[in-house]
Design an enzyme around this catalytic site. Sequence first.
Site, short mmCIF file in Angstrom:
data_model
loop_
_atom_site.label_atom_id
_atom_site.label_comp_id
_atom_site.label_asym_id
_atom_site.label_seq_id
_atom_site.Cartn_x
_atom_site.Cartn_y
_atom_site.Cartn_z
CG ASP A 42 -2.29 0.43 1.16
OD1 ASP A 42 -2.84 0.29 -0.01
OD2 ASP A 42 -2.86 0.82 1.96
CB SER A 50 -8.29 5.71 1.45
OG SER A 50 -6.82 5.47 2.12
CE LYS A 86 -2.36 -3.13 -2.10
NZ LYS A 86 -2.93 -2.46 -0.92
CD GLU A 93 -8.63 2.41 -0.63
OE1 GLU A 93 -7.35 2.25 -0.98
OE2 GLU A 93 -8.85 2.40 0.69
CB CYS A 125 -5.15 -5.40 0.62
SG CYS A 125 -5.71 -3.73 0.69
C1 VGL Z 1 -5.72 -2.09 3.52
C2 VGL Z 1 -7.20 -0.61 4.46
C3 VGL Z 1 -6.50 0.41 3.84
C4 VGL Z 1 -4.92 -3.76 3.36
C5 VGL Z 1 -4.93 -0.95 2.74
O1 VGL Z 1 -3.99 -3.57 3.00
O2 VGL Z 1 -5.70 -4.47 3.86
N1 VGL Z 1 -6.84 -1.94 4.14
N2 VGL Z 1 -5.72 0.17 3.04
ZN ZN Z 2 -4.48 1.76 2.30
#
Ligand code: VGL
Ligand code: ZN
Length: 178
Positions: A42, A50, A86, A93, A125
Site C-alpha cells: 500500500d 481513503s 498500489k 482507493e 486487500c
Molecule cells: C488495506 C485498508 C486500507 C489492506 C489497505 O492492505 O488490507 N486496508 N488500505
Molecule cells: Zn490503504
Amino acid sequence: VVDLQNDFCSGGALAVEKGDNIIPTINRLLVSDEWLRIATRDWHPQNHISFEKQGGIWPEHCVQESYGAQFHSLLDSHFFDKIISKGTDESSEAYSGFQGTELATVLKENGIKKVYLCGLATDYCVLATALDAREEGLKVMLISDCVKSADIHEGDGHKAIQEMIKSGCDILDSTVLK
Ligand code: VGL
Ligand code: ZN
C-alpha cells in the site's frame, strides 16, 4: 505477499491484530526461488482519498517513503523478485494488487497461471487481490495460516474466505508447501 507493512502490524496506524505472527511462516516460503516472489505494498500519497482528513474511512497509513509504509523489519523482503505499489493515485482507493498496477502484465510475462496468496488483511486487500486474480483467469491458492483479518466487523475474515471460495479460490495450509 500482500501488504506486510509496518502500518498493518502491531503499533501501526491500521494494525491487524496478530498480523506479525504470520511473518516467520512467510519467510520460510520465501526462501525457495522456485517461486516468483511478489510483494504488494500500500503506497499512498500524503493526501490519499481513503484518509479521514480527505473524507475517507481510514486513518493516515502507508504514506509513500514513511516508516509505516516499509515492509516489517522481520520480513525477509530481500527475497522479493518484484514489488508492486498500489493506491498511488490520490483520487482512487485500490485494495487489489491488480488495480492500477503492472501486476497482471508481470504475471503474464512470466507465464504464471497460479498464484499463492498470503499477507494482510484477509478481509480487504487479500480478498480484493484474490477476486481480481480469479477475474484474470488465474488459479488462486490462499495460504490460510499466512493471512490475518482486520475483523472490524465480527466475522469479516470468515466471510472474506467464504467469498474467495465462492469465486473459485482454493484454500490450503503452508505445511503442505515445501
Ligand atoms: C488495506 C485498508 C486500507 C489492506 C489497505 O492492505 O488490507 N486496508 N488500505
Ligand atoms: Zn490503504
